[in-house]
Design an enzyme around this catalytic site. Structure first.
Site, PDB file in Angstrom:
ATOM      1  N   ASP A  11      28.694 -19.988 -12.441  1.00  0.00           N
ATOM      2  CA  ASP A  11      30.013 -19.712 -11.866  1.00  0.00           C
ATOM      3  C   ASP A  11      29.977 -18.536 -10.896  1.00  0.00           C
ATOM      4  OD1 ASP A  11      29.581 -17.640 -13.596  1.00  0.00           O
ATOM      5  OD2 ASP A  11      31.300 -18.043 -14.892  1.00  0.00           O
ATOM      6  N   CYS A  59      24.114 -12.427 -15.342  1.00  0.00           N
ATOM      7  CA  CYS A  59      24.953 -11.482 -16.077  1.00  0.00           C
ATOM      8  C   CYS A  59      24.021 -10.595 -16.894  1.00  0.00           C
ATOM      9  CB  CYS A  59      25.901 -12.285 -16.958  1.00  0.00           C
ATOM     10  SG  CYS A  59      27.065 -11.271 -17.867  1.00  0.00           S
ATOM     11  N   CYS A 111      33.521  -9.590 -15.132  1.00  0.00           N
ATOM     12  CA  CYS A 111      33.057  -9.830 -16.498  1.00  0.00           C
ATOM     13  C   CYS A 111      32.674  -8.553 -17.247  1.00  0.00           C
ATOM     14  CB  CYS A 111      31.881 -10.801 -16.494  1.00  0.00           C
ATOM     15  SG  CYS A 111      30.377 -10.139 -15.761  1.00  0.00           S
ATOM     16  N   ARG A 140      25.364 -16.729 -11.448  1.00  0.00           N
ATOM     17  CA  ARG A 140      25.729 -15.378 -11.872  1.00  0.00           C
ATOM     18  C   ARG A 140      24.736 -14.902 -12.919  1.00  0.00           C
ATOM     19  NH1 ARG A 140      29.377 -13.649 -16.205  1.00  0.00           N
ATOM     20  NH2 ARG A 140      29.974 -15.826 -16.441  1.00  0.00           N
ATOM     21  N   HIS A 177      14.369  -9.288 -22.853  1.00  0.00           N
ATOM     22  CA  HIS A 177      15.668  -9.922 -22.637  1.00  0.00           C
ATOM     23  C   HIS A 177      16.488  -9.070 -21.668  1.00  0.00           C
ATOM     24  CE1 HIS A 177      19.402 -12.041 -23.587  1.00  0.00           C
ATOM     25  NE2 HIS A 177      19.970 -10.855 -23.691  1.00  0.00           N
ATOM     26  N   HIS A 195      21.958 -13.244 -19.360  1.00  0.00           N
ATOM     27  CA  HIS A 195      22.063 -14.697 -19.233  1.00  0.00           C
ATOM     28  C   HIS A 195      22.431 -15.071 -17.806  1.00  0.00           C
ATOM     29  CE1 HIS A 195      22.447 -14.214 -23.612  1.00  0.00           C
ATOM     30  NE2 HIS A 195      21.872 -15.403 -23.667  1.00  0.00           N
TER      31      HIS A 195
END
Ligand code: FE
Length: 146
Positions: free
Chosen positions: A123, A133, A79, A131, A116, A119
């Protein structure tokens, strides 16, 4: 131990929850870190410093020093962002629903400073199939000492 002379809140051992205003973080953080951590920005895929890293060590919150992920939980994801299948512990991160940008996602925030981080998606690989990310810029990696 990296030093953070301009950041009085930074600690890799203090787990006290921080309540620091965005205005104050803005004075402490670089504009790039601030944009992701406090404005929920996202760095470009394949642009961050850690998406390919596979060195053994620990990933800390770049804002407050909170330990977030072990390198053992990192996996090679296509990704373009550093991806982990689990957080270090239950208090390392917290979650919030996020419906911005026309998507239904779960936001991951630092458990200590509420910055932050990225996310979480379902998957990922076993054993958790999750995951995380993450944005490299809000992470700070420290390699294990030999
Ligand atoms: Fe933090």
């Amino acid at each position: 131990m990296s030093d953070h002379p301009n950041n009085p809140y930074y600690s890799r051992t203090d787990t006290t929850h921080l309540k620091v205003s965005d205005a104050e973080w803005k004075k402490i953080l670089s504009p790039e870190v601030y944009n992701v951590a406090r404005n929920k920005g996202t760095e470009y895929a394949f642009s961050g410093k850690y998406y390919k890293t596979d060195t053994k060590g620990m990933y800390y919150c770049a804002v407050c020093g909170n330990p977030l992920f072990k390198s053992d939980a990192k996996f090679a994801s296509s990704c373009g962002w550093p991806s982990f299948f689990e957080a270090l512990g239950p208090g390392s991160v917290r979650y919030e629903g996020d419906t911005s940008h026309g998507m239904r996602r779960t936001e991951v925030l630092c458990g200590r400073c509420d910055s932050h981080l990225g996310h979480i998606f379902d998957d990922g690989p076993p054993p958790t199939n999750q995951r995380f990310c993450m944005n490299s810029i809000v992470l700070e990696f420290a390699p294990d000492k030999k």
